[in-house]
Each structure stands twice: as C-alpha cells, then as structure tokens.
Enzyme design. Structure first.
Site, mmCIF file in Angstrom:
data_model
loop_
_atom_site.group_PDB
_atom_site.id
_atom_site.type_symbol
_atom_site.label_atom_id
_atom_site.label_comp_id
_atom_site.label_asym_id
_atom_site.label_seq_id
_atom_site.Cartn_x
_atom_site.Cartn_y
_atom_site.Cartn_z
ATOM 1 N N ASP A 43 2.808 24.669 -2.482
ATOM 2 C CA ASP A 43 2.554 24.493 -1.052
ATOM 3 C C ASP A 43 2.376 25.873 -0.413
ATOM 4 O O ASP A 43 1.281 26.412 -0.422
ATOM 5 C CB ASP A 43 3.726 23.697 -0.461
ATOM 6 N N LYS B 248 -1.709 22.306 -2.750
ATOM 7 C CA LYS B 248 -1.883 22.048 -1.316
ATOM 8 C C LYS B 248 -2.111 23.381 -0.638
ATOM 9 O O LYS B 248 -1.186 24.119 -0.385
ATOM 10 C CB LYS B 248 -0.599 21.405 -0.757
ATOM 11 N N ASP C 265 9.621 13.915 -3.769
ATOM 12 C CA ASP C 265 10.593 13.247 -2.896
ATOM 13 C C ASP C 265 10.450 13.628 -1.439
ATOM 14 O O ASP C 265 9.843 14.636 -1.091
ATOM 15 C CB ASP C 265 12.013 13.621 -3.326
ATOM 16 N N GLY D 126 11.349 17.884 -8.953
ATOM 17 C CA GLY D 126 10.049 17.256 -8.682
ATOM 18 C C GLY D 126 9.126 17.076 -9.862
ATOM 19 O O GLY D 126 8.344 16.135 -9.906
HETATM 20 P P1 IMP Z 1 6.458 26.098 -1.777
HETATM 21 O O1 IMP Z 1 6.264 25.965 -0.290
HETATM 22 O O2 IMP Z 1 5.133 26.343 -2.470
HETATM 23 O O3 IMP Z 1 7.479 27.112 -2.109
HETATM 24 O O4 IMP Z 1 6.946 24.689 -2.291
HETATM 25 C C1 IMP Z 1 8.300 24.371 -2.316
HETATM 26 C C2 IMP Z 1 8.567 22.990 -2.804
HETATM 27 O O5 IMP Z 1 8.372 22.115 -1.712
HETATM 28 C C3 IMP Z 1 7.720 22.421 -3.920
HETATM 29 O O6 IMP Z 1 8.252 22.693 -5.188
HETATM 30 C C4 IMP Z 1 7.827 20.954 -3.656
HETATM 31 O O7 IMP Z 1 8.901 20.397 -4.406
HETATM 32 C C5 IMP Z 1 8.143 20.850 -2.200
HETATM 33 N N1 IMP Z 1 7.017 20.239 -1.495
HETATM 34 C C6 IMP Z 1 5.989 20.848 -0.868
HETATM 35 N N2 IMP Z 1 5.141 19.950 -0.342
HETATM 36 C C7 IMP Z 1 5.651 18.731 -0.656
HETATM 37 C C8 IMP Z 1 5.212 17.378 -0.425
HETATM 38 O O8 IMP Z 1 4.165 17.083 0.183
HETATM 39 N N3 IMP Z 1 6.011 16.404 -0.937
HETATM 40 C C9 IMP Z 1 7.156 16.647 -1.619
HETATM 41 N N4 IMP Z 1 7.584 17.891 -1.875
HETATM 42 C C10 IMP Z 1 6.844 18.918 -1.398
HETATM 43 MG MG MG Z 2 9.941 21.196 -6.030
#
Ligand code: IMP
Ligand code: MG
Length: 171
Positions: free
Chosen positions: A99, A127, A155, A41
């Site tokens: 996220d 986010k 993506d 990403g």
């Molecule tokens: P985490 O939930 O903070 O561990 O995030 C995991 C991964 O989910 C991130 O590195 C992003 O690549 C992906 N991700 C989270 N939200 C989005 C989104 O809105 N669009 C695309 N990828 C997302």
């Molecule tokens: Mg990612």
C-alpha cells in the site's frame, strides 16, 4: 455492517497465483528460494503460491506491527523473525498488499542487511494510489486502484480473512 462488493473471485485468484508460481519456478531454478510470508495477511496467498511452485524451495514467516494511525511510516517493528539463516539465500518476500510501501521497504532493507543473495518482492495486490516509498514489486498478482480490500487472508480489524474471494469493503 459494511457492504462488500466482489473484486476478485476465487477462480481469478487461483489462475493468477498459478501463473506467479510458474514464473517463480522458471526464474529460480537451481536456487532453492526462501519464501518469507508476511503474517497474517499473506498466509492463504503463500499456501496457494507454494503449491504452484515446482522447484525446491523453503518457507519461513515474519510478522510486523505498525503503530501509525493512517500510515505505517516510521512505526514498524518486527514482532516475529524468521528462523532460517538469510546470508547467501535468494529471498522472496511474500506480502498480501503493498500500500504505502513502508512495510515492504522495511523488510527489504532488513533482509538485504543480512547479506541475502537477492531480495525480491511478491505481492498479491499492488495498490499504488497511497504509495509513499518507491518499492519495486517484482511479482504482482493484481493491480487494484483503490478501496479497502478483505478476504483471501486480508482483514479489517482481524475480520473477513476467511472468505475465498476478495471483496471491496464499502463503508
Ligand atoms: P503498507 O502501507 O504498504 O506498509 O501496508 C501495510 C499493511 O497494510 C499491508 O501489509 C496490509 O496488510 C495492510 N493493508 C493495506 N491495504 C489494505 C487493504 O485494502 N486491506 C487489508 N489490509 C490492507
Ligand atoms: Mg499485512
């Protein structure tokens, strides 16, 4: 096909990425930071960011996989590691979106455990609505309240990464 609504234009992205590059340059003078991009990403964000950094720096990449259905808690594995020595380095983890926080917390712990001098986090998008782990995001491009975002590297099922703008994907 889902509808997409523009959230961040290429111009808005470029201006903010420039500011982040300047900020990092100011704060890391003399430290030769190691920017670690989280694949896939962050590849466009990192490419733009480093071109706005005007101090010596190095670049490496990691890749992680998560197997959770709705969140990444407890299911993260490293599928590609960095090749550089981490001990004593000023590491900046460069991520597309924080996220739930699970991915970046996992990586911060991993690099801190390797005796990095410091491990800071730079994310294009913060986010907060689904955050599960309290992670300090040191450099934030944009706070986006909600929604699933694509484009500029982000993506959905490996699609949409190539757009120059960031869109909210509306199902
Ligand atoms: P985490 O939930 O903070 O561990 O995030 C995991 C991964 O989910 C991130 O590195 C992003 O690549 C992906 N991700 C989270 N939200 C989005 C989104 O809105 N669009 C695309 N990828 C997302
Ligand atoms: Mg990612």
């Amino acid at each position: 096909m889902a509808e997409k609504r523009m959230v961040l234009t290429a111009d808005t992205l470029q201006k903010r990425v420039q500011e982040l590059g300047w900020e990092i340059s100011r704060e890391y003078g003399g430290k030769k930071p190691l920017l670690v991009g989280v694949l896939n990403g962050a590849f466009i964000f990192l490419a733009d960011l480093v071109r706005q950094i005007d101090i010596p720096c190095e670049i490496d990449f990691v890749r992680v996989a998560s197997y959770g259905k709705n969140d990444t808690a407890g299911s993260i594995t490293l599928t590609k590691d960095v090749e550089k020595q981490i001990s004593g380095r000023s590491v900046i983890l460069v991520e597309d979106i924080v996220d739930t926080g699970n991915t970046i917390a996992f990586l911060q712990q991993l690099f801190s455990g390797r005796q990095a001098d410091s491990v800071r986090i730079c994310a294009l998008i913060d986010k907060k609505e689904r955050r599960q782990v309290p992670v300090p995001v040191d450099y934030v491009g944009f706070d986006v309240a909600e929604g699933f975002l694509v484009g500029y590297g982000l993506d959905f099922a490996e699609q949409h990464r190539h757009y120059p703008h960031v869109y909210h994907l509306v199902p």
